[in-house]
Design an enzyme around this catalytic site. Structure first.
Site, PDB file in Angstrom:
ATOM      1  CB  THR A   1      -0.915   0.000   1.244  1.00 29.46           C
ATOM      2  OG1 THR A   1      -1.716  -1.179   1.211  1.00 29.46           O
ATOM      3  CG2 THR A   1      -1.808   1.226   1.265  1.00 29.46           C
ATOM      4  CB  CYS A   2       3.752   2.273   2.066  1.00 31.47           C
ATOM      5  SG  CYS A   2       4.879   3.669   2.206  1.00 31.47           S
TER       6      CYS A   2
ATOM      7  CE  LYS B   1       0.068  11.050   2.027  1.00 34.08           C
ATOM      8  NZ  LYS B   1      -0.498  10.250   3.081  1.00 34.08           N
TER       9      LYS B   1
ATOM     10  CE1 TYR C   1      10.414   0.254  -1.013  1.00 37.58           C
ATOM     11  CE2 TYR C   1       9.412  -1.565   0.185  1.00 37.58           C
ATOM     12  CZ  TYR C   1       9.755  -0.233   0.095  1.00 37.58           C
ATOM     13  OH  TYR C   1       9.438   0.619   1.119  1.00 37.58           O
TER      14      TYR C   1
ATOM     15  N   GLY D   1     -14.083  11.365   7.342  1.00 31.81           N
ATOM     16  CA  GLY D   1     -13.425  12.485   8.026  1.00 31.81           C
ATOM     17  C   GLY D   1     -12.103  12.057   8.620  1.00 31.81           C
TER      18      GLY D   1
ATOM     19  CE1 TYR E   1      -2.929   9.492  10.124  1.00 34.33           C
ATOM     20  CE2 TYR E   1      -4.902   8.524  11.091  1.00 34.33           C
ATOM     21  CZ  TYR E   1      -3.574   8.908  11.199  1.00 34.33           C
ATOM     22  OH  TYR E   1      -2.893   8.703  12.362  1.00 34.33           O
TER      23      TYR E   1
ATOM     24  CD  GLU F   1      -2.959  12.110   4.434  1.00 31.85           C
ATOM     25  OE1 GLU F   1      -3.026  11.140   3.631  1.00 31.85           O
ATOM     26  OE2 GLU F   1      -2.115  12.167   5.354  1.00 31.85           O
TER      27      GLU F   1
ATOM     28  CG  ASP G   1      -1.935  -1.344   7.515  1.00 29.54           C
ATOM     29  OD1 ASP G   1      -1.127  -0.998   8.404  1.00 29.54           O
ATOM     30  OD2 ASP G   1      -2.296  -0.584   6.588  1.00 29.54           O
TER      31      ASP G   1
ATOM     32  CB  ALA H   1       2.381  13.254   9.639  1.00 31.04           C
TER      33      ALA H   1
ATOM     34  CG  HIS I   1      14.847  33.971  15.807  1.00 33.51           C
ATOM     35  ND1 HIS I   1      13.480  34.050  15.970  1.00 33.51           N
ATOM     36  CD2 HIS I   1      15.249  35.171  15.318  1.00 33.51           C
ATOM     37  CE1 HIS I   1      13.067  35.258  15.613  1.00 33.51           C
ATOM     38  NE2 HIS I   1      14.115  35.957  15.213  1.00 33.51           N
TER      39      HIS I   1
HETATM   40  P1  NDP Z   1      -9.904   6.408   9.280  1.00 37.96           P
HETATM   41  O1  NDP Z   1     -10.190   5.288  10.188  1.00 37.96           O
HETATM   42  O2  NDP Z   1      -8.809   7.358   9.573  1.00 37.96           O
HETATM   43  O3  NDP Z   1     -11.223   7.261   9.061  1.00 37.96           O
HETATM   44  C1  NDP Z   1     -12.419   6.659   8.663  1.00 37.96           C
HETATM   45  C2  NDP Z   1     -13.471   7.738   8.563  1.00 37.96           C
HETATM   46  O4  NDP Z   1     -14.667   7.177   8.026  1.00 37.96           O
HETATM   47  C3  NDP Z   1     -13.818   8.328   9.925  1.00 37.96           C
HETATM   48  O5  NDP Z   1     -14.024   9.707   9.773  1.00 37.96           O
HETATM   49  C4  NDP Z   1     -15.116   7.603  10.274  1.00 37.96           C
HETATM   50  O6  NDP Z   1     -15.978   8.366  11.056  1.00 37.96           O
HETATM   51  C5  NDP Z   1     -15.746   7.425   8.912  1.00 37.96           C
HETATM   52  N1  NDP Z   1     -16.633   6.262   8.845  1.00 37.96           N
HETATM   53  C6  NDP Z   1     -16.367   4.992   9.192  1.00 37.96           C
HETATM   54  N2  NDP Z   1     -17.426   4.199   8.959  1.00 37.96           N
HETATM   55  C7  NDP Z   1     -18.381   4.996   8.458  1.00 37.96           C
HETATM   56  C8  NDP Z   1     -19.721   4.767   8.015  1.00 37.96           C
HETATM   57  N3  NDP Z   1     -20.258   3.555   8.036  1.00 37.96           N
HETATM   58  N4  NDP Z   1     -20.435   5.813   7.555  1.00 37.96           N
HETATM   59  C9  NDP Z   1     -19.894   7.064   7.536  1.00 37.96           C
HETATM   60  N5  NDP Z   1     -18.636   7.336   7.933  1.00 37.96           N
HETATM   61  C10 NDP Z   1     -17.894   6.312   8.392  1.00 37.96           C
HETATM   62  O7  NDP Z   1      -9.700   5.718   7.858  1.00 37.96           O
HETATM   63  P2  NDP Z   1      -9.007   6.179   6.528  1.00 37.96           P
HETATM   64  O8  NDP Z   1      -9.681   5.388   5.465  1.00 37.96           O
HETATM   65  O9  NDP Z   1      -8.991   7.653   6.378  1.00 37.96           O
HETATM   66  O10 NDP Z   1      -7.508   5.696   6.725  1.00 37.96           O
HETATM   67  C11 NDP Z   1      -7.250   4.349   7.119  1.00 37.96           C
HETATM   68  C12 NDP Z   1      -5.983   4.250   7.895  1.00 37.96           C
HETATM   69  O11 NDP Z   1      -4.887   4.407   7.026  1.00 37.96           O
HETATM   70  C13 NDP Z   1      -5.780   5.335   8.952  1.00 37.96           C
HETATM   71  O12 NDP Z   1      -6.407   5.035  10.149  1.00 37.96           O
HETATM   72  C14 NDP Z   1      -4.291   5.369   9.078  1.00 37.96           C
HETATM   73  O13 NDP Z   1      -3.909   4.395   9.995  1.00 37.96           O
HETATM   74  C15 NDP Z   1      -3.811   5.009   7.688  1.00 37.96           C
HETATM   75  N6  NDP Z   1      -3.401   6.220   6.957  1.00 37.96           N
HETATM   76  C16 NDP Z   1      -2.389   6.982   7.438  1.00 37.96           C
HETATM   77  C17 NDP Z   1      -1.987   8.110   6.759  1.00 37.96           C
HETATM   78  C18 NDP Z   1      -0.885   8.919   7.316  1.00 37.96           C
HETATM   79  O14 NDP Z   1      -0.141   8.436   8.142  1.00 37.96           O
HETATM   80  N7  NDP Z   1      -0.754  10.184   6.921  1.00 37.96           N
HETATM   81  C19 NDP Z   1      -2.620   8.536   5.523  1.00 37.96           C
HETATM   82  C20 NDP Z   1      -3.686   7.680   5.116  1.00 37.96           C
HETATM   83  C21 NDP Z   1      -4.042   6.562   5.808  1.00 37.96           C
HETATM   84  P3  NDP Z   1     -15.919   8.352  12.661  1.00 37.96           P
HETATM   85  O15 NDP Z   1     -14.771   9.218  13.033  1.00 37.96           O
HETATM   86  O16 NDP Z   1     -17.247   8.910  13.047  1.00 37.96           O
HETATM   87  O17 NDP Z   1     -15.744   6.928  13.057  1.00 37.96           O
END
Ligand code: NDP
Length: 460
Positions: free
Chosen positions: A42-43, A51, A99, A177, A179, A183, A304, A342, A437
């Site tokens: 994935t990364c 990304k 890789y 809402g 990550y 992003e 993961d 981040a 600074h």
């Molecule tokens: P996240 O778990 O970060 O966010 C999932 C979002 O979807 C939350 O806002 C959640 O809302 C919402 N959600 C979940 N289920 C539903 C539903 N049934 N209906 C409506 N909304 C829903 O997942 P992502 O997909 O954004 O990323 C996955 C993972 O990947 C991250 O947790 C992170 O570990 C990794 N990642 C890391 C990055 C980085 O390091 N910069 C970048 C991208 C990914 P609620 O908050 O209400 O639960």
């Protein structure tokens, strides 16, 4: 060894699997690593790396604006999405090749095929037969989760497809809402796409510090992203004019692309884990202990697919710890405490340790140090973007429990803060560090005034 084809068979060549396979092979073990897609996981292939290239591409819009304020006259700036995609794909192919070469140079055999478990010591490799291994490592990662029953969901894309859109859309609706949603909202907005983020909760990025969440949401809105909170998409329809996302409150959003980023799920489907008797957690992740051991003595899992902290560097450290323990007689477990992370929004965010709310819950009384300011680069030309820096400090011990930065290069800053916090730094020690600074980061070591959150009074 004579009893098995391999000492170690790794299923999945992502960050965790590759690190484990390389280290194990370098110890002299006979190692194979199977990957059904391109090597890198994935990364490298459909996550962090492409990304970040998109983040870089999208940040130029603000850079051009800033440049004007600094006296530059620029011609009309145009972005060529297809040219960017070609360059991005070339770079990803180059990195994936590195890789593969690193694995081969370490002595590991790379098998470009899907592998599944047949039993505790046997894997079946598509088109190549079955192989036995003394040890098996499952590192198959995760994949986007989609609400399959949502009417019209087939019209929506995930982050996987966002990297390969044939055209840059004029309008995009992003659900989620977390990550990925945040992003990509900033990426598309930066590239000039009219962007709407639809999130069910009261604020974005649940789990992060509340001040950070509010600040970032304000900055994202100010940059032009339409953020609809407390909203959820209930159906998607295709019309002559694109896609219409029907929200549960009756509101309709028109766009050319709808992207869902509602979380990711461990990729265990069809892997044959049940044939080997491997236990899963309630969320479908492979259940492991601190040494990444499953309940089956010959099978381990990292990254993961175990749904611990789903970040690339964590998977790498879990893979390395597994290899150290099993192939170097150096019992090692990765410490999942105080892992910085981040979010590459615009502005970016870096965070390590506890949010204020979690710190109050766990430690009772805490002191807060908070600064919100416009960086000198912004004030020079009248830019409006504001930074936020916040420290959460345990009363009594003065230990810094949380550090949160919303700022350009926030993730670079937080990496350094994480070193000190991992070592247990206290606020007096932190403050004894002389500022550099003029930088943004100097604000972190010059915050002396305690901040009382509104409504908390003496209780803080
Ligand atoms: P996240 O778990 O970060 O966010 C999932 C979002 O979807 C939350 O806002 C959640 O809302 C919402 N959600 C979940 N289920 C539903 C539903 N049934 N209906 C409506 N909304 C829903 O997942 P992502 O997909 O954004 O990323 C996955 C993972 O990947 C991250 O947790 C992170 O570990 C990794 N990642 C890391 C990055 C980085 O390091 N910069 C970048 C991208 C990914 P609620 O908050 O209400 O639960």
């Amino acid at each position: 060894m004579a009893d098995y084809d391999y000492d170690l068979f790794v299923i999945g060549a992502g960050s965790g699997g590759v690190r484990a396979a390389r280290l194990a092979a370098m110890s002299g073990a006979k190692v194979a690593v199977a990957e059904e897609d391109r090597v890198g996981g994935t990364c490298v292939i459909r996550g962090c790396v492409p990304k970040k290239f998109m983040v870089y591409a999208s940040e130029f819009t603000k850079t051009f604006e800033t440049a004007k304020g600094y006296g530059w006259d620029l011609g009309e700036a145009r972005f060529d999405w297809k040219r960017f995609l070609l360059a991005k794909d070339d770079e990803i192919a180059r990195l994936s090749g590195i890789y593969v070469r690193n694995l081969q140079n370490a002595g590991a055999e790379v098998v470009h095929a899907r592998a599944t478990l047949k039993d505790r010591h046997t894997v079946e490799v598509e088109g190549k037969g079955t192989f036995t291994a003394k040890k098996i490592l499952v590192s198959t990662g995760g994949r986007p989760w989609m609400p399959k029953d949502l009417p019209g969901i087939e019209h929506a894309i995930t982050s996987n497809e966002a990297f390969h859109l044939s055209e840059l859309p004029k309008r995009i609706v992003i659900a989620g809402g977390g990550y990925i949603a945040c992003e990509f909202a900033c990426i598309f907005n930066g590239l000039g796409v009219e962007t709407t983020l639809v999130h069910r909760g009261p604020n974005i990025l649940r789990g992060f510090d509340d001040d950070v969440r509010s600040h970032l949401a304000e900055e994202m809105s100010a940059s032009g992203i339409h953020i609809r909170l407390g909203a959820q998409i209930g159906k998607i329809e295709k019309t002559a004019d694109g896609l219409v996302s029907g929200c549960l409150d009756g509101h309709e959003l028109k766009s050319d692309v709808v992207m869902f980023a509602l979380g990711r799920e461990p990729y265990t489907e069809g892997l044959g884990l049940e044939s080997a008797g491997v236990e899963l957690t309630e969320t479908g992740a492979v259940k492991v202990d601190a040494y990444s051991r499953t309940n089956v003595p010959s099978i381990w899992a990292v990254g993961d697919v175990t749904d611990r902290i789903n970040l690339t560097p964590v998977a790498i450290r879990e893979g390395a710890a597994f290899a150290q323990t099993e192939f170097y007689e150096n019992s090692t477990s990765f410490d999942h405490e105080m892992v910085a992370s981040a979010v590459f929004t615009q502005p970016q965010m870096g965070s390590v340790g506890l949010s204020e709310a979690d710190a109050r819950h766990k430690y009772g009384k805490v002191d807060i140090y908070l600064a919100k300011f416009r960086a000198m680069k912004e004030t020079f030309y009248g830019g409006a973007q504001r930074c936020l820096m916040k420290l959460v400090v345990e009363q009594g011990s003065e230990r810094i429990l949380g550090c949160h930065v919303v700022a350009p290069d926030g993730p670079e800053i937080i990496q350094m803060a994480a070193i000190a916090m991992k070592m247990g730094v206290t606020k007096p020690q932190w403050d004894a560090t002389c500022a550099v600074h003029p930088t943004l980061a100097e604000e972190l070591v010059t915050m002396r005034e305690k901040y009382t959150p509104p409504g908390l009074g003496q209780a803080a």
